[in-house]
Design a protein around this motif. Structure first.
Motif, short mmCIF file in Angstrom:
data_model
loop_
_atom_site.label_atom_id
_atom_site.label_comp_id
_atom_site.label_asym_id
_atom_site.label_seq_id
_atom_site.Cartn_x
_atom_site.Cartn_y
_atom_site.Cartn_z
N THR A 1 0.85 -1.19 0.00
CA THR A 1 0.00 0.00 0.00
C THR A 1 0.88 1.23 0.00
OG1 THR A 1 -1.72 -1.15 1.27
CG2 THR A 1 -1.82 1.26 1.20
N ASN A 2 0.62 2.09 -0.96
CA ASN A 2 1.33 3.37 -1.05
C ASN A 2 0.28 4.47 -0.98
OD1 ASN A 2 2.81 5.68 -2.01
ND2 ASN A 2 4.36 4.25 -2.77
N GLY A 3 0.37 5.31 0.05
CA GLY A 3 -0.70 6.29 0.23
C GLY A 3 -0.21 7.66 0.63
N ILE B 1 -5.38 9.19 -0.65
CA ILE B 1 -5.31 8.51 -1.95
C ILE B 1 -4.42 7.29 -1.76
CG2 ILE B 1 -4.65 8.71 -4.36
CD1 ILE B 1 -5.05 11.73 -4.10
N LEU B 2 -4.98 6.11 -1.96
CA LEU B 2 -4.28 4.86 -1.65
C LEU B 2 -4.13 4.01 -2.91
CD1 LEU B 2 -6.28 4.01 1.59
CD2 LEU B 2 -4.08 5.18 1.45
N GLU B 3 -2.90 3.60 -3.16
CA GLU B 3 -2.58 2.68 -4.26
C GLU B 3 -2.24 1.33 -3.65
OE1 GLU B 3 -2.57 3.37 -7.52
OE2 GLU B 3 -2.93 5.55 -7.43
N SER C 1 -1.56 -2.79 -4.20
CA SER C 1 -1.18 -3.80 -5.19
C SER C 1 -0.64 -5.03 -4.49
CB SER C 1 -0.14 -3.24 -6.17
OG SER C 1 1.04 -2.88 -5.47
N GLY D 1 -9.71 -0.50 -10.36
CA GLY D 1 -8.58 -1.40 -10.23
C GLY D 1 -8.68 -2.55 -11.21
N SER E 1 -4.30 -4.62 -8.61
CA SER E 1 -3.92 -3.22 -8.33
C SER E 1 -5.22 -2.44 -8.17
CB SER E 1 -3.07 -2.64 -9.46
OG SER E 1 -3.76 -2.65 -10.69
N GLN F 1 -7.06 1.42 -6.73
CA GLN F 1 -6.92 2.82 -6.33
C GLN F 1 -8.16 3.23 -5.54
OE1 GLN F 1 -6.77 2.13 -9.97
NE2 GLN F 1 -4.70 1.44 -9.45
N CYS G 1 -9.86 6.44 -3.13
CA CYS G 1 -9.86 7.78 -2.55
C CYS G 1 -10.80 7.73 -1.34
CB CYS G 1 -10.34 8.83 -3.56
SG CYS G 1 -9.21 9.06 -4.95
#
Length: 434
Positions: free
Chosen positions: A98-100, A120-122, A124, A165, A204, A206, A208
């Motif tokens: 998780t990259n946020g 905002i969270l990516e 994967s 996603g 993956s 995404q 919000c």
């Protein structure tokens, strides 16, 4: 027999005026604790109103959020005598990244503010081949057409956009609701195409997500990695795990790396089996300028300020023979108590630092001016004002400290006591007459 004519103690000896005055001062100090207690109640009441306003803002924007997932749910059937029972097998990801980024802000309702954020969270990662054999599930009993990819979300009102996603390069069609409440209470899900043969699935996503106060994650991956950043300068990291790396300045960056060995549940199970929420971790967006909390801390030192004023006036009486009436003591004490009432009321409208400066300045002018008249000496009045300037400055420093506030406060008390002992070392208290 020897005639003993030693003098007997004077049973009618009167209590000295100095002793009476000291007893009166102690009684006044005790009485002045009553309004300080009322002010403490007022602070709690105003703080409660602020919390009500914060809850109302949060209920419309989004409450504290916890993100759980994604995970895959496979429904399957078990034939038991004369009926068929449906179960759900839950599989957690092999790798979860998780990259946020969170963007906190203050929203106001009247004079009250609440800290909210937009994130905002990516997300994967991968899923491995389903190990149905270890769960005792026959692949032929699995309803593969009803397999779902699911994400638990605490407050659905925080979703600001449709969640997009891909799962194995196929677009996800996320809708509200989970197939069951086995893993999480609420969230979103999408049908997916899976089978018993494929070795690996990728995903993956995404998201919000709006929320308030805190943002948490559940480490569902066999390896879980979370990278968070924000421009918020006063984060509080909490939960079952703290970040392995962090950098806090004008904003913050934090990274968590967690293994499945660090938690108490496996990578797959059937139906409801584990409370995964207990493994949550994340960050709180703390508003360090909580005026009510700082005012309450300041109020704890009220007795010290009253004691310093009364001891100072009493010493002036002893040294200069100027008589000070108990009512005059009480008026000075009330002026000191008023400081805390001013601090609470003014800090609701301006920053705490400015409110503190305005309140202590007003009280110092009031006490110094009155002392000049009572003590019949501008010199002693200026000394009183100077002492209180130092005390208020010292108190403000204590309020800014977190870990060292207690030891600093005790050190200050020791210095004041030592100074008083030094100044009164040559006074013959038995000979004091007021």
């Amino acid at each position: 027999m020897e005639d003993y004519r030693g003098e007997l103690p004077d049973q009618n000896r009167k209590i000295s005026p100095a002793t009476v005055k000291m007893i009166t001062i102690i009684v006044l100090i005790i009485l002045l604790m009553i309004p300080t207690g009322l002010i403490s109640g007022l602070i709690n009441e105003r703080s409660g109103r602020r919390m009500e306003a914060v809850d109302e803002i949060s209920s419309k924007w989004g409450n504290a959020q916890m993100l759980c997932g994604p995970f895959i749910t496979l429904p399957y059937e078990v034939v038991q005598k004369d009926y068929v029972r449906t179960h759900s097998a839950h599989f957690l990801p092999h790798e979860l990244n998780t990259n946020g980024e969170a963007k906190p802000m203050n929203l106001s309702r009247g004079i009250y503010e609440a800290v909210v954020y937009n994130s905002i969270l990516e997300i994967s990662g991968t899923f491995k081949k389903f190990d149905l054999e270890k769960l005792g599930i026959d692949p032929q009993n699995v309803d593969w057409d009803k397999a779902t990819l699911e994400i638990g979300i605490t407050d659905m009102r925080g979703l600001t956009k449709r969640v997009s996603g891909k799962f194995n390069k196929t677009d996800l069609k996320m809708g509200p609701g989970l197939s069951s409440k086995d893993v999480f209470e609420s969230g979103i899900s999408s049908p997916i195409a899976v089978d018993a043969i494929q070795e690996e699935y990728t995903f993956s996503i995404q998201i919000c997500l709006n929320g308030s106060y805190s943002l948490q994650f559940i480490p569902l991956g066999e390896t879980t990695s979370v990278d968070m950043k924000s421009d918020w300068s006063s984060p509080s990291f909490f939960g079952a795990y703290l970040p392995g790396e962090r950098n806090v300045g004008d904003g913050f960056e934090a990274n968590w790396n967690i293994l499945d060995l660090n938690r108490e549940y496996p990578q797959y199970w059937v139906d409801e089996g584990y409370g995964v929420q207990r493994s949550g971790f994340g960050v709180k967006f703390i508003n360090t300028a909580d005026a009510y909390q700082q005012s309450e801390r300041a109020l704890k030192y009220a007795i010290l300020f009253i004691l310093v004023a009364f001891v100072g006036f009493f010493l002036v009486e002893v040294i200069t023979k100027v008589r000070i009436h108990p009512i005059q003591y009480a008026l000075v004490g009330m002026a000191i108590v008023i400081f805390y009432l001013l601090l609470v009321s003014v800090s609701e409208h301006i920053a705490f630092g400015g409110a503190y400066l305005a309140s202590c300045t007003a009280v110092m002018i009031l006490v110094t001016g009155y002392s000049s008249s009572v003590l019949k000496s501008r010199k002693f009045a200026l000394i009183v004002g100077g002492v209180y300037a130092v005390l208020y400055g010292y108190l403000f420093i204590l309020l800014q400290l977190e870990d060292y506030s207690l030891v600093s406060g005790v050190a200050g008390l020791a210095v004041l006591l030592g100074l008083t002992m030094y100044l009164t070392r040559n006074i013959d208290w038995y000979a004091v007459e007021l």
